[in-house]
Write a protein that holds these residues in place. Sequence first.
Motif, PDB file in Angstrom:
ATOM      1  N   THR A   1      32.978  26.596 -11.675  1.00  0.00           N
ATOM      2  CA  THR A   1      33.013  27.299 -10.444  1.00  0.00           C
ATOM      3  C   THR A   1      33.843  26.840  -9.241  1.00  0.00           C
ATOM      4  N   PRO A   2      34.545  27.991  -8.378  1.00  0.00           N
ATOM      5  CA  PRO A   2      35.794  27.660  -7.624  1.00  0.00           C
ATOM      6  C   PRO A   2      35.563  26.358  -6.646  1.00  0.00           C
ATOM      7  N   SER A   3      36.444  25.614  -6.625  1.00  0.00           N
ATOM      8  CA  SER A   3      36.456  24.560  -5.664  1.00  0.00           C
ATOM      9  C   SER A   3      37.149  25.253  -4.549  1.00  0.00           C
ATOM     10  N   GLU A   4      37.359  24.394  -3.367  1.00  0.00           N
ATOM     11  CA  GLU A   4      37.906  25.134  -2.075  1.00  0.00           C
ATOM     12  C   GLU A   4      39.463  25.683  -2.310  1.00  0.00           C
ATOM     13  N   LYS A   5      40.084  25.048  -3.197  1.00  0.00           N
ATOM     14  CA  LYS A   5      41.471  25.375  -3.324  1.00  0.00           C
ATOM     15  C   LYS A   5      41.555  26.782  -4.219  1.00  0.00           C
ATOM     16  N   TYR A   6      40.400  27.073  -4.977  1.00  0.00           N
ATOM     17  CA  TYR A   6      40.559  28.473  -5.709  1.00  0.00           C
ATOM     18  C   TYR A   6      39.451  29.503  -5.102  1.00  0.00           C
ATOM     19  N   LYS A   7      39.023  29.068  -3.909  1.00  0.00           N
ATOM     20  CA  LYS A   7      37.843  29.874  -3.487  1.00  0.00           C
ATOM     21  C   LYS A   7      38.198  31.241  -3.033  1.00  0.00           C
ATOM     22  N   GLU A   8      37.691  32.441  -3.687  1.00  0.00           N
ATOM     23  CA  GLU A   8      37.900  33.662  -3.517  1.00  0.00           C
ATOM     24  C   GLU A   8      39.050  33.884  -4.067  1.00  0.00           C
ATOM     25  N   ARG A   9      39.683  33.406  -4.908  1.00  0.00           N
ATOM     26  CA  ARG A   9      40.949  33.600  -5.718  1.00  0.00           C
ATOM     27  C   ARG A   9      40.673  33.774  -7.302  1.00  0.00           C
ATOM     28  N   VAL A  10      39.536  33.211  -7.810  1.00  0.00           N
ATOM     29  CA  VAL A  10      39.007  33.274  -9.180  1.00  0.00           C
ATOM     30  C   VAL A  10      37.601  33.935  -9.346  1.00  0.00           C
ATOM     31  N   HIS A  11      37.921  34.743 -10.627  1.00  0.00           N
ATOM     32  CA  HIS A  11      36.757  35.548 -10.825  1.00  0.00           C
ATOM     33  C   HIS A  11      36.748  35.774 -12.316  1.00  0.00           C
ATOM     34  N   LEU A  12      35.501  35.779 -12.718  1.00  0.00           N
ATOM     35  CA  LEU A  12      35.170  35.938 -14.289  1.00  0.00           C
ATOM     36  C   LEU A  12      35.551  37.458 -14.484  1.00  0.00           C
ATOM     37  N   LEU A  13      36.125  37.605 -15.830  1.00  0.00           N
ATOM     38  CA  LEU A  13      36.297  38.920 -16.392  1.00  0.00           C
ATOM     39  C   LEU A  13      34.932  39.457 -16.878  1.00  0.00           C
ATOM     40  N   ASP A  14      34.159  38.918 -17.311  1.00  0.00           N
ATOM     41  CA  ASP A  14      32.853  39.452 -17.976  1.00  0.00           C
ATOM     42  C   ASP A  14      31.751  38.455 -17.147  1.00  0.00           C
ATOM     43  N   ASN A  15      30.954  39.447 -16.528  1.00  0.00           N
ATOM     44  CA  ASN A  15      29.819  38.674 -15.918  1.00  0.00           C
ATOM     45  C   ASN A  15      28.534  38.618 -16.444  1.00  0.00           C
ATOM     46  N   ASP A  16      28.635  39.022 -17.719  1.00  0.00           N
ATOM     47  CA  ASP A  16      27.536  38.814 -18.810  1.00  0.00           C
ATOM     48  C   ASP A  16      27.283  37.524 -19.052  1.00  0.00           C
ATOM     49  N   LEU A  17      26.192  36.961 -18.585  1.00  0.00           N
ATOM     50  CA  LEU A  17      25.812  35.407 -18.909  1.00  0.00           C
ATOM     51  C   LEU A  17      25.932  34.969 -20.378  1.00  0.00           C
ATOM     52  N   TYR A  18      25.594  35.983 -21.241  1.00  0.00           N
ATOM     53  CA  TYR A  18      25.626  35.539 -22.985  1.00  0.00           C
ATOM     54  C   TYR A  18      26.739  36.062 -23.171  1.00  0.00           C
ATOM     55  N   SER A  19      27.997  36.781 -22.472  1.00  0.00           N
ATOM     56  CA  SER A  19      29.046  36.965 -23.060  1.00  0.00           C
ATOM     57  C   SER A  19      29.954  35.815 -23.579  1.00  0.00           C
ATOM     58  N   SER A  20      30.892  35.923 -24.897  1.00  0.00           N
ATOM     59  CA  SER A  20      31.517  35.183 -25.421  1.00  0.00           C
ATOM     60  C   SER A  20      32.896  35.056 -24.746  1.00  0.00           C
ATOM     61  N   ASN A  21      33.184  35.962 -23.808  1.00  0.00           N
ATOM     62  CA  ASN A  21      34.438  36.142 -23.285  1.00  0.00           C
ATOM     63  C   ASN A  21      34.326  35.253 -21.934  1.00  0.00           C
ATOM     64  N   LYS A  22      34.855  34.229 -21.657  1.00  0.00           N
ATOM     65  CA  LYS A  22      34.976  33.183 -20.744  1.00  0.00           C
ATOM     66  C   LYS A  22      36.211  33.263 -19.885  1.00  0.00           C
ATOM     67  N   SER A  23      37.102  34.173 -19.911  1.00  0.00           N
ATOM     68  CA  SER A  23      38.149  34.398 -19.252  1.00  0.00           C
ATOM     69  C   SER A  23      38.204  34.524 -17.856  1.00  0.00           C
ATOM     70  N   ILE A  24      38.902  33.981 -17.019  1.00  0.00           N
ATOM     71  CA  ILE A  24      38.896  34.376 -15.634  1.00  0.00           C
ATOM     72  C   ILE A  24      40.355  34.971 -15.041  1.00  0.00           C
ATOM     73  N   SER A  25      40.265  35.571 -14.050  1.00  0.00           N
ATOM     74  CA  SER A  25      41.436  36.112 -13.257  1.00  0.00           C
ATOM     75  C   SER A  25      41.824  35.094 -12.151  1.00  0.00           C
ATOM     76  N   LEU A  26      42.960  34.735 -12.036  1.00  0.00           N
ATOM     77  CA  LEU A  26      43.371  33.939 -10.862  1.00  0.00           C
ATOM     78  C   LEU A  26      44.502  34.966  -9.916  1.00  0.00           C
ATOM     79  N   LYS A  27      44.033  35.056  -8.852  1.00  0.00           N
ATOM     80  CA  LYS A  27      44.679  36.071  -8.058  1.00  0.00           C
ATOM     81  C   LYS A  27      45.745  35.252  -7.081  1.00  0.00           C
ATOM     82  N   ASN A  28      46.906  36.139  -6.711  1.00  0.00           N
ATOM     83  CA  ASN A  28      48.000  35.601  -5.928  1.00  0.00           C
ATOM     84  C   ASN A  28      48.402  34.196  -6.263  1.00  0.00           C
ATOM     85  N   VAL A  29      48.809  34.218  -7.272  1.00  0.00           N
ATOM     86  CA  VAL A  29      49.478  32.715  -8.024  1.00  0.00           C
ATOM     87  C   VAL A  29      50.594  32.067  -7.354  1.00  0.00           C
TER      88      VAL A  29
END
Length: 288
Positions: free
Chosen positions: A83-111
Amino acid sequence: MLKIILSVVAEWGWTQWMFLHLLVAGTCSLVTVHQPPVLTTALGHDVVMPCQLNLSHDDKMVTPPVLYWVYLSEDTENARVWTPSEKYKERVHLLDNDLYSSNKSISLKNVQWADSGKYLCKVSVATKRDERFRRKGNETLLMVYDTMMFNLIGHNASLLSCEVNVTRDPGFVLSLLHDGHKPQSVDSAAGDYVTALPYVTLTQNISVWGEGKYECQLHLNEDLITKSTFHYRPPVAGEPRDAEKNASSVSEPGAVVFPEPWLLYVALLLVPSTVLLGLVTALLMRRS
């Protein structure tokens, strides 16, 4: 079927049989986490960082897996991405919010340049076959590049210059083309290294000696990352020598993902089962 198995044990011996049993059993209960080895993205853009949890077909999660994404730092402590620390707060989001999903990819915004580096995906999971345990991927190296500048320079507009800032890595290379062919005379600079900066500047120049399409390409090893195209038309006699009216430049930024060799993974998983099936088939043929 039991007689066949006992016959296999008798002919192979207990040591070989136990090895085969553990190999096949391990395949059935295999749990892995896959990440691409390298990602590239343009400065200020968003990037998807893939992470896939794979379970064997006959196994199942009994509790929602716990996901950890971390930035691996050599100088300071590893930064928590999810879960995001202060450096990544509001810039990182899960692609799939299903808790049991096998897709654990994240989106990093404004690189930003500071986001360059290695990222590791780790998953804690409990399955029906095994108790809770943790698996991790093989790390993803995120590399960043800035907008490519490709335009005429000099008072007589006889020289084209291509320049781009990139993450410090010897695999980044600039190349110039004229109508699809590499020109003979090109001035290049490997990179302007400034210790205080988080990037290096690559530069290449080419003499404008004819009408046509000039192209500057940024490669990472053998892969095309981004390119910029410059169309040039020499001025007609009597026209003012206005470079802007006789040329046009178009940049084509993009992102490249270096995929995992999924077919190789599948082939490796099928090998133990194929060996066992071939063994049983051979014994049946001998008995008939």
